[in-house]
Motif scaffolding. Structure first.
Motif, short mmCIF file in Angstrom:
data_model
loop_
_atom_site.label_atom_id
_atom_site.label_comp_id
_atom_site.label_asym_id
_atom_site.label_seq_id
_atom_site.Cartn_x
_atom_site.Cartn_y
_atom_site.Cartn_z
N GLY A 28 37.24 29.64 14.54
CA GLY A 28 36.87 31.04 14.40
C GLY A 28 37.39 31.66 13.10
N TYR A 29 38.72 31.40 12.94
CA TYR A 29 39.41 31.92 11.59
C TYR A 29 38.67 31.33 10.65
N PHE A 30 38.58 29.89 10.51
CA PHE A 30 37.80 29.14 9.42
C PHE A 30 36.44 29.47 9.15
N ALA A 31 35.63 29.86 10.21
CA ALA A 31 34.35 30.42 9.84
C ALA A 31 34.48 31.88 9.33
N TRP A 32 35.29 32.65 9.76
CA TRP A 32 35.64 34.09 9.21
C TRP A 32 35.94 33.97 7.67
N VAL A 56 40.27 31.49 -0.58
CA VAL A 56 39.38 32.09 -0.46
C VAL A 56 38.74 32.55 -2.25
N ASP A 57 39.81 33.04 -2.85
CA ASP A 57 39.50 33.36 -4.45
C ASP A 57 39.57 32.14 -5.30
N LYS A 58 40.19 31.02 -4.91
CA LYS A 58 40.34 30.06 -6.04
C LYS A 58 39.46 28.74 -5.61
N HIS A 59 39.46 28.49 -4.33
CA HIS A 59 38.78 27.27 -3.89
C HIS A 59 37.81 27.68 -2.65
N PRO A 60 36.79 28.37 -2.96
CA PRO A 60 35.63 28.77 -1.75
C PRO A 60 35.11 27.63 -1.52
N ARG A 61 34.64 27.01 -2.50
CA ARG A 61 33.71 25.54 -2.33
C ARG A 61 34.41 24.56 -1.35
N LEU A 62 35.64 24.59 -1.66
CA LEU A 62 36.70 23.42 -0.70
C LEU A 62 36.45 24.06 0.83
N LEU A 63 36.79 25.52 0.89
CA LEU A 63 36.53 26.04 2.15
C LEU A 63 35.31 25.83 2.85
N TYR A 64 33.97 25.91 2.21
CA TYR A 64 32.93 25.93 2.63
C TYR A 64 32.60 24.48 3.10
N ASN A 65 32.88 23.54 2.14
CA ASN A 65 32.58 22.07 2.52
C ASN A 65 33.37 21.54 3.66
N GLY A 66 34.65 22.18 3.81
CA GLY A 66 35.81 21.75 4.76
C GLY A 66 35.54 22.49 6.09
N PHE A 67 34.56 23.38 6.21
CA PHE A 67 34.27 23.84 7.21
C PHE A 67 32.94 22.99 7.87
N TRP A 68 31.97 22.50 7.17
CA TRP A 68 30.75 21.77 7.60
C TRP A 68 31.27 20.54 7.99
N LEU A 69 32.33 20.00 7.18
CA LEU A 69 32.84 18.58 7.55
C LEU A 69 33.53 18.46 8.89
#
Length: 125
Positions: A28-32, A56-69
Motif C-alpha cells: 500500500g505504501y509502495f503504491a502510494w 520520489v524526487d530522484k528516482h521516480p522511474r525506479l519506484l514505478y518499475n519496482g512496483f510493477w516488478l
C-alpha cells in the motif's frame, strides 16, 4: 508445522496475520509513493519520510518499475503455487484457488507454507 490433514487433496494453511499486515502495508505504501506522492506527509515520517522523498524526487522511474516488478513476482509465485499444488497432490480446485489468491496477495509468506508441505507418500505393495 501442523499435522497434515486427513484429506491431502485439500491441504491449505493460512498465512499469519502478522505477515498479511506487513505485506499489505508495504504494498500500500509502495503504491502510494508511485501514484500519489504529493499526498505523503514526508515530514511526519522521520528518516523514512526523507528517504521516501529522495526516492520520489530522484528516482521516480525506479519506484514505478519496482512496483510493477513486485506485482509481477507475486503473479509468478501465484502461478507457481498452482503447479506446486498439482505436484504435491493437492487436487481440490477450490483449495488450489485459495493457494493462488493467497500467494498472489502475500507472495512468499504464503508460498513458504506450500513449499514446506510434505504430503504422505502412498505405500507401495
Amino acid at each position: 508445522m501442523e499435522a497434515p490433514p486427513r484429506n491431502p487433496g485439500g491441504y491449505f494453511r493460512c498465512t499469519s496475520r502478522f505477515w498479511m499486515g506487513v505485506i499489505a502495508v508495504s504494498i500500500g505504501y509502495f503504491a502510494w509513493t508511485v501514484f500519489l506522492p504529493s499526498t505523503i506527509p514526508y515530514e511526519n515520517l522521520g528518516q523514512f519520510g526523507h528517504f521516501t522523498k529522495y526516492l520520489v524526487d530522484k528516482h521516480p522511474r525506479l519506484l514505478y518499475n519496482g512496483f510493477w516488478l513486485a506485482w509481477g513476482i507475486h503473479i509468478a509465485e501465484a502461478l507457481y503455487s498452482i503447479k506446486l499444488c498439482k505436484t504435491k497432490g493437492i487436487t481440490d480446485s477450490s483449495v488450489q484457488r485459495r493457494w493462488f489468491i493467497q500467494t498472489f496477495l502475500f507472495g512468499i509468506a504464503s508460498l513458504s507454507h506450500l513449499l514446506a508441505y510434505k504430503p504422505l507418500l502412498k505405500k507401495q505393495r
